[in-house]
Design a protein around this motif. Sequence first.
Motif, short mmCIF file in Angstrom:
data_model
loop_
_atom_site.label_atom_id
_atom_site.label_comp_id
_atom_site.label_asym_id
_atom_site.label_seq_id
_atom_site.Cartn_x
_atom_site.Cartn_y
_atom_site.Cartn_z
N LYS A 27 -4.65 -7.28 -4.57
CA LYS A 27 -4.99 -8.35 -3.63
C LYS A 27 -4.92 -9.73 -4.28
O LYS A 27 -4.81 -10.73 -3.57
N THR A 31 0.05 -10.40 -1.10
CA THR A 31 -0.55 -10.52 0.22
C THR A 31 0.18 -9.60 1.19
O THR A 31 1.33 -9.20 0.94
N ILE A 32 -0.47 -9.28 2.30
CA ILE A 32 0.15 -8.47 3.33
C ILE A 32 0.98 -9.38 4.23
O ILE A 32 0.52 -10.43 4.68
N LEU A 183 -2.52 -4.08 12.89
CA LEU A 183 -2.00 -3.21 11.84
C LEU A 183 -1.56 -1.85 12.38
O LEU A 183 -1.04 -1.04 11.63
N ILE A 189 4.01 -1.11 6.35
CA ILE A 189 3.60 -2.50 6.19
C ILE A 189 4.15 -2.99 4.86
O ILE A 189 4.48 -2.18 3.98
N PHE A 191 3.82 -5.51 1.45
CA PHE A 191 3.09 -6.38 0.55
C PHE A 191 4.08 -7.36 -0.07
O PHE A 191 5.18 -6.95 -0.49
N LEU A 240 -5.56 0.55 3.34
CA LEU A 240 -5.16 -0.74 2.78
C LEU A 240 -6.23 -1.30 1.85
O LEU A 240 -5.92 -1.97 0.86
N GLU A 244 -5.44 -2.51 -1.99
CA GLU A 244 -5.71 -3.88 -2.46
C GLU A 244 -6.56 -3.89 -3.72
O GLU A 244 -6.47 -4.84 -4.51
#
Length: 368
Positions: A27, A31-32, A183, A189, A191, A240, A244
């Motif tokens: 994290k 970032t997402i 989400l 997804i 990163f 998630l 992170e």
Amino acid sequence: MHKFLIGLMWLFAALLVADAARAERIKEIATIAGVRNNQIVGYGIVVGLDGTGDQTTQTPFTVQSMINMLSRMGVNLPPGQTLQLKNVAAVMVTAELPPFARVGQPLDVTVSSIGNAKSLRGGTLILTPLKGADGQVYAMAQGNVVVVGAGATGGGAKATVNHLAAGRIINGATVEREVPLSLAQGDSIQFELKRSDFGTAQRVVEAIERAMGPGVATAIDGRQIQVRLPAQPEARVAFLGRIENLEVTPVELPAKVIVNARTGSVVMNRAVTIEECAVAHGNLSVSVTPQTNVSQPAPLSAGQTVATTNTGIEIKQEERQLVQLKAGANLADVVKALNAVGANPQDLIAILQAMKQSGSLRAELEVI
């Protein structure tokens, strides 16, 4: 032998601690994709100032805004009536709408004067809509402006502590519209690394697969890592959250020297090294000093008093010894050697540029 084994164990422990100290959570380095803040802005009016508002003769938009606001409240001014306002200031109100913000959530706002108001201290912001880049209203702001500072004038003197033309309103805005972000859409997804690096991207993939299983993560390029999400939408938040908080040791930054030519600031990271070279530095200064003298004639003579100018020229050159820098020196050695030469920040820029041209500086030199 026993002491040797104990010492070896302490050495391995120290290496493990040093490696863990360099590790960062995902994290902190990534970032997402799509999960970000959104800037919102609005034009508003601050009232209740103690005579420190806009000068209406120079900021007609302040008067126009007050007339429009009063008319919406049912107050109609006579035709041709002019307002002389001292307690009102036109301001811009800015805030950041965080991701997943919900209706009714409070936000902090910044209030900044756009006219010639002397101070916003003690003022109150009137209800102001805050819009996004799409023109939609996402929040409404209102409240007392807090200015951390003070100022006083008198007798032609003026004293100011901190900045008085801007202030903050804590929880001064309320979210009225949500930014759609879910989400649960799609089966994966992404990163995004804050700094593009293929080595770091591969280490992130390895850390995710060790914790979540093989085939979960794939590096698309040096910045994006695609992660396959669980099929159950209710399990994705916890999934998630675990990712992170995984620790990854990023690849060491490349050797780089940043030079700010405007301020003379020079910043180097610890990877900067040099090849063996010699540096000499000295300043040559030439000063020309004119001196005016008065030539006075003798008493009872026919001469006149005239002014004569004598010019003195002085040349000074600082003597500096040639300093030899050894190959493979680290950052501390480089700084110590350049300080021994007697270089100030501006001189240091010229020295670093010359070292780069000669091939002695093993780093990327960037001038901003």
